[in-house]
Motif scaffolding. Structure first.
Motif, mmCIF file in Angstrom:
data_model
loop_
_atom_site.group_PDB
_atom_site.id
_atom_site.type_symbol
_atom_site.label_atom_id
_atom_site.label_comp_id
_atom_site.label_asym_id
_atom_site.label_seq_id
_atom_site.Cartn_x
_atom_site.Cartn_y
_atom_site.Cartn_z
ATOM 1 N N PHE A 8 -5.351 -5.416 7.038
ATOM 2 C CA PHE A 8 -5.550 -4.993 5.651
ATOM 3 C C PHE A 8 -5.196 -3.518 5.511
ATOM 4 N N TRP A 9 -4.691 -3.191 4.349
ATOM 5 C CA TRP A 9 -4.242 -1.839 4.044
ATOM 6 C C TRP A 9 -4.819 -1.424 2.696
ATOM 7 N N TYR A 10 -4.991 -0.128 2.511
ATOM 8 C CA TYR A 10 -5.418 0.413 1.229
ATOM 9 C C TYR A 10 -4.205 1.052 0.579
ATOM 10 N N ASN A 11 -3.881 0.629 -0.630
ATOM 11 C CA ASN A 11 -2.748 1.189 -1.347
ATOM 12 C C ASN A 11 -3.214 2.456 -2.052
ATOM 13 N N GLU A 16 -5.710 -0.556 -4.564
ATOM 14 C CA GLU A 16 -5.972 -1.955 -4.218
ATOM 15 C C GLU A 16 -5.905 -2.172 -2.716
ATOM 16 N N VAL A 17 -6.651 -3.152 -2.240
ATOM 17 C CA VAL A 17 -6.577 -3.586 -0.855
ATOM 18 C C VAL A 17 -5.492 -4.647 -0.762
ATOM 19 N N ASP A 27 2.768 4.533 0.725
ATOM 20 C CA ASP A 27 1.673 4.239 -0.201
ATOM 21 C C ASP A 27 0.458 3.615 0.477
ATOM 22 N N ARG A 28 0.535 3.355 1.792
ATOM 23 C CA ARG A 28 -0.528 2.621 2.469
ATOM 24 C C ARG A 28 -1.327 3.495 3.425
#
Length: 73
Positions: A8-11, A16-17, A27-28
């Motif tokens: 999982f990544w955070y934008n 958003e996840v 962006d991540r």
């Protein structure tokens, strides 16, 4: 690197996840093992930034009350 595509990544742009490589790497933030961890990314980034700044300040002698030549400021 294929394992990261399942993480999982955070934008940083949208807040958003995301799972996997949905958005450009610039962006991540991540990767994280769970969506919950990714959702905490802004808090984790702040905590780490504060800790790094404190470490650098200690290493540089900031706030020691002395100038570089050993005198008092």
């Amino acid at each position: 690197m294929s394992g990261d595509s399942e993480k999982f990544w955070y934008n940083l742009t949208t807040g958003e996840v995301e799972k996997g490589f949905e958005s450009p790497s610039v962006d991540r933030a991540g990767p994280f093992d769970t969506a919950e961890e990714a959702a905490r990314a802004p808090e984790v980034i702040r905590e780490r930034s504060r800790a790094w700044a404190e470490d650098e300040a200690r290493e540089d002698g900031w706030g020691s009350g002395t100038t570089q030549d050993g005198g008092q400021s």
